[in-house]
Design an enzyme around this catalytic site. Structure first.
Site, PDB file in Angstrom:
ATOM      1  N   ASN A   7     -79.819  -6.603  54.644  1.00 53.84           N
ATOM      2  CA  ASN A   7     -79.206  -5.278  54.807  1.00 53.84           C
ATOM      3  C   ASN A   7     -80.235  -4.231  54.408  1.00 53.84           C
ATOM      4  O   ASN A   7     -80.536  -4.077  53.233  1.00 53.84           O
ATOM      5  CB  ASN A   7     -77.962  -5.191  53.909  1.00 53.84           C
ATOM      6  CG  ASN A   7     -77.392  -3.788  53.840  1.00 53.84           C
ATOM      7  OD1 ASN A   7     -77.697  -2.936  54.687  1.00 53.84           O
ATOM      8  ND2 ASN A   7     -76.564  -3.537  52.834  1.00 53.84           N
ATOM      9  N   TRP A   8     -80.741  -3.531  55.403  1.00 49.84           N
ATOM     10  CA  TRP A   8     -81.818  -2.568  55.137  1.00 49.84           C
ATOM     11  C   TRP A   8     -81.296  -1.236  54.603  1.00 49.84           C
ATOM     12  O   TRP A   8     -82.081  -0.362  54.265  1.00 49.84           O
ATOM     13  CB  TRP A   8     -82.640  -2.336  56.409  1.00 49.84           C
ATOM     14  CG  TRP A   8     -83.543  -3.487  56.740  1.00 49.84           C
ATOM     15  CD1 TRP A   8     -83.747  -4.621  55.996  1.00 49.84           C
ATOM     16  CD2 TRP A   8     -84.367  -3.622  57.911  1.00 49.84           C
ATOM     17  NE1 TRP A   8     -84.646  -5.434  56.629  1.00 49.84           N
ATOM     18  CE2 TRP A   8     -85.043  -4.852  57.794  1.00 49.84           C
ATOM     19  CE3 TRP A   8     -84.580  -2.818  59.035  1.00 49.84           C
ATOM     20  CZ2 TRP A   8     -85.938  -5.299  58.776  1.00 49.84           C
ATOM     21  CZ3 TRP A   8     -85.466  -3.256  60.008  1.00 49.84           C
ATOM     22  CH2 TRP A   8     -86.142  -4.478  59.879  1.00 49.84           C
ATOM     23  N   LYS A   9     -79.978  -1.042  54.609  1.00 49.67           N
ATOM     24  CA  LYS A   9     -79.406   0.230  54.140  1.00 49.67           C
ATOM     25  C   LYS A   9     -80.080   1.393  54.887  1.00 49.67           C
ATOM     26  O   LYS A   9     -80.349   1.262  56.070  1.00 49.67           O
ATOM     27  CB  LYS A   9     -79.539   0.326  52.619  1.00 49.67           C
ATOM     28  CG  LYS A   9     -79.029  -0.950  51.937  1.00 49.67           C
ATOM     29  CD  LYS A   9     -78.861  -0.851  50.461  1.00 49.67           C
ATOM     30  CE  LYS A   9     -78.311  -2.175  49.947  1.00 49.67           C
ATOM     31  NZ  LYS A   9     -77.955  -2.144  48.540  1.00 49.67           N
ATOM     32  N   HIS A  85     -69.117  -2.543  52.930  1.00 48.78           N
ATOM     33  CA  HIS A  85     -70.141  -2.624  51.882  1.00 48.78           C
ATOM     34  C   HIS A  85     -69.743  -1.712  50.718  1.00 48.78           C
ATOM     35  O   HIS A  85     -69.178  -0.640  50.923  1.00 48.78           O
ATOM     36  CB  HIS A  85     -71.506  -2.214  52.437  1.00 48.78           C
ATOM     37  CG  HIS A  85     -72.606  -2.515  51.479  1.00 48.78           C
ATOM     38  ND1 HIS A  85     -72.916  -1.671  50.447  1.00 48.78           N
ATOM     39  CD2 HIS A  85     -73.425  -3.581  51.360  1.00 48.78           C
ATOM     40  CE1 HIS A  85     -73.901  -2.215  49.735  1.00 48.78           C
ATOM     41  NE2 HIS A  85     -74.233  -3.374  50.274  1.00 48.78           N
ATOM     42  N   GLU A  87     -71.324   0.288  48.970  1.00 47.16           N
ATOM     43  CA  GLU A  87     -71.832   1.678  49.032  1.00 47.16           C
ATOM     44  C   GLU A  87     -70.953   2.534  49.944  1.00 47.16           C
ATOM     45  O   GLU A  87     -70.797   3.728  49.721  1.00 47.16           O
ATOM     46  CB  GLU A  87     -73.304   1.667  49.485  1.00 47.16           C
ATOM     47  CG  GLU A  87     -74.193   1.164  48.355  1.00 47.16           C
ATOM     48  CD  GLU A  87     -75.462   0.460  48.778  1.00 47.16           C
ATOM     49  OE1 GLU A  87     -75.865   0.585  49.946  1.00 47.16           O
ATOM     50  OE2 GLU A  87     -76.054  -0.225  47.924  1.00 47.16           O
ATOM     51  N   GLU A 151     -70.246  -9.528  46.762  1.00 40.13           N
ATOM     52  CA  GLU A 151     -71.305  -8.748  46.129  1.00 40.13           C
ATOM     53  C   GLU A 151     -70.734  -8.022  44.916  1.00 40.13           C
ATOM     54  O   GLU A 151     -70.132  -6.945  45.065  1.00 40.13           O
ATOM     55  CB  GLU A 151     -71.862  -7.719  47.119  1.00 40.13           C
ATOM     56  CG  GLU A 151     -72.453  -8.337  48.359  1.00 40.13           C
ATOM     57  CD  GLU A 151     -73.413  -7.383  49.050  1.00 40.13           C
ATOM     58  OE1 GLU A 151     -74.586  -7.715  49.143  1.00 40.13           O
ATOM     59  OE2 GLU A 151     -72.982  -6.292  49.443  1.00 40.13           O
ATOM     60  N   GLY A 157     -78.703  -3.848  43.583  1.00 40.09           N
ATOM     61  CA  GLY A 157     -79.818  -2.938  43.362  1.00 40.09           C
ATOM     62  C   GLY A 157     -80.139  -2.712  41.892  1.00 40.09           C
ATOM     63  O   GLY A 157     -80.892  -1.812  41.538  1.00 40.09           O
ATOM     64  N   SER A 187     -78.971  -8.323  44.137  1.00 38.41           N
ATOM     65  CA  SER A 187     -80.262  -8.646  43.517  1.00 38.41           C
ATOM     66  C   SER A 187     -80.737 -10.067  43.815  1.00 38.41           C
ATOM     67  O   SER A 187     -81.305 -10.730  42.950  1.00 38.41           O
ATOM     68  CB  SER A 187     -80.216  -8.382  42.009  1.00 38.41           C
ATOM     69  OG  SER A 187     -79.984  -6.997  41.760  1.00 38.41           O
ATOM     70  N   GLY A 208     -80.401  -7.062  49.999  1.00 44.29           N
ATOM     71  CA  GLY A 208     -80.734  -5.658  50.216  1.00 44.29           C
ATOM     72  C   GLY A 208     -82.223  -5.432  50.008  1.00 44.29           C
ATOM     73  O   GLY A 208     -83.049  -5.701  50.878  1.00 44.29           O
ATOM     74  N   GLY A 209     -82.583  -4.968  48.823  1.00 44.61           N
ATOM     75  CA  GLY A 209     -83.967  -4.574  48.522  1.00 44.61           C
ATOM     76  C   GLY A 209     -85.021  -5.584  48.941  1.00 44.61           C
ATOM     77  O   GLY A 209     -86.043  -5.214  49.545  1.00 44.61           O
TER      78      GLY A 209
HETATM   79  P1  PGA Z   1     -79.651  -5.720  46.653  1.00 43.70           P
HETATM   80  O1  PGA Z   1     -78.504  -5.247  47.648  1.00 43.70           O
HETATM   81  O2  PGA Z   1     -80.134  -7.066  47.161  1.00 43.70           O
HETATM   82  O3  PGA Z   1     -80.701  -4.664  46.756  1.00 43.70           O
HETATM   83  O4  PGA Z   1     -79.051  -5.839  45.299  1.00 43.70           O
HETATM   84  C1  PGA Z   1     -77.567  -6.156  48.183  1.00 43.70           C
HETATM   85  C2  PGA Z   1     -76.632  -5.425  49.113  1.00 43.70           C
HETATM   86  O5  PGA Z   1     -76.245  -4.278  48.815  1.00 43.70           O
HETATM   87  O6  PGA Z   1     -76.239  -5.961  50.173  1.00 43.70           O
END
Ligand code: PGA
Length: 225
Positions: A7-9, A85, A87, A151, A157, A187, A208-209
């Site tokens: 997930n590149w956000k 998600h 966010e 998650e 993050g 993470s 994500g990251g």
């Molecule tokens: P993260 O994000 O790996 O940066 O913690 C995961 C996500 O939000 O899907």
């Protein structure tokens, strides 16, 4: 076979998207999905991996400024979408009801869905994890093209990963409520991916990251095999 989704956000426009694919490699024996921002989807669908959007609207079309319909994603070759998600839930007013509507519309249009659930730190500390997961999972449609991602919000993050045992416990609960594959997210890094995915009810990862860097995302994909 494990499923590893990146997930590149709100990172990587089309140019950076193409540069990522120039450097990214994944071994056989793992299913890989990437979720770029809307404007980079068209660049990404020309590549070899299935591409998912990060969100989708429930209406076929209409006066919904800033939203994108499922059929529009299908038209450009997108194969699925994330929904719910944390966010989106935290910053954009997403509710269990809108998550369900988005998931249903996507499935109806023939898209795959990765539906995200997870408790906040305050909810975990208050002993509400199970209740929150039960509530969030209850509205998610049953469908063979739907996968759930667990998650924990406090692990996204932050560098704080759920221990494999904590994640396993949550995954077992989710699977008892909804018979589907369940990915872990929060993470995930090359260093912890293998141990997490070795748990019996962890069917892959939503990253994500660490999915932004082709070398680290490749390493996570190797850890899944
Ligand atoms: P993260 O994000 O790996 O940066 O913690 C995961 C996500 O939000 O899907």
């Amino acid at each position: 076979m494990k499923l590893v989704a990146g997930n590149w956000k709100m990172f990587k426009g089309p140019t950076e998207t193409l540069a990522f694919f120039d450097a990214f490699e994944a071994p056989d024996g793992v299913e890989v999905v990437l979720c770029p921002p809307f404007v980079s989807l068209e660049a990404a669908v020309g590549e070899e991996w299935p591409i998912y959007a990060q969100n989708v609207h429930w209406a076929a079309e209409g006066a919904f400024t800033g939203e994108v319909a499922a059929a529009m994603l299908v038209e450009i070759g997108v194969q699925g979408t994330l929904v719910g998600h944390s966010e989106r839930r935290q910053h954009f007013g997403e509710t269990d009801d809108t998550v369900a509507r988005r998931a249903e519309a996507a499935l109806e249009a023939g898209l795959g869905v990765i539906a995200c659930v997870g408790e906040t730190e305050a909810e975990r500390e208050a002993g509400e994890t199970e209740g929150v997961l039960r509530r969030q999972v209850a509205v998610i449609p049953r469908h063979e093209q739907l996968v759930i991602a667990y998650e924990p919000v406090w692990a996204i993050g932050t560098g704080k990963t759920a221990t494999p045992q904590m994640a396993q416990q949550a995954h077992a609960l989710i699977k008892s409520l909804h018979p589907t594959r369940v990915l872990y997210g929060g993470s995930v890094k090359p260093e912890n991916a293998a141990e997490l995915m070795a748990q019996p009810d962890i069917d892959g990862a939503l990253v994500g990251g660490a999915s932004l860097d082709p070398a680290s995302f490749s390493a996570i994909c190797r850890a899944a095999v």
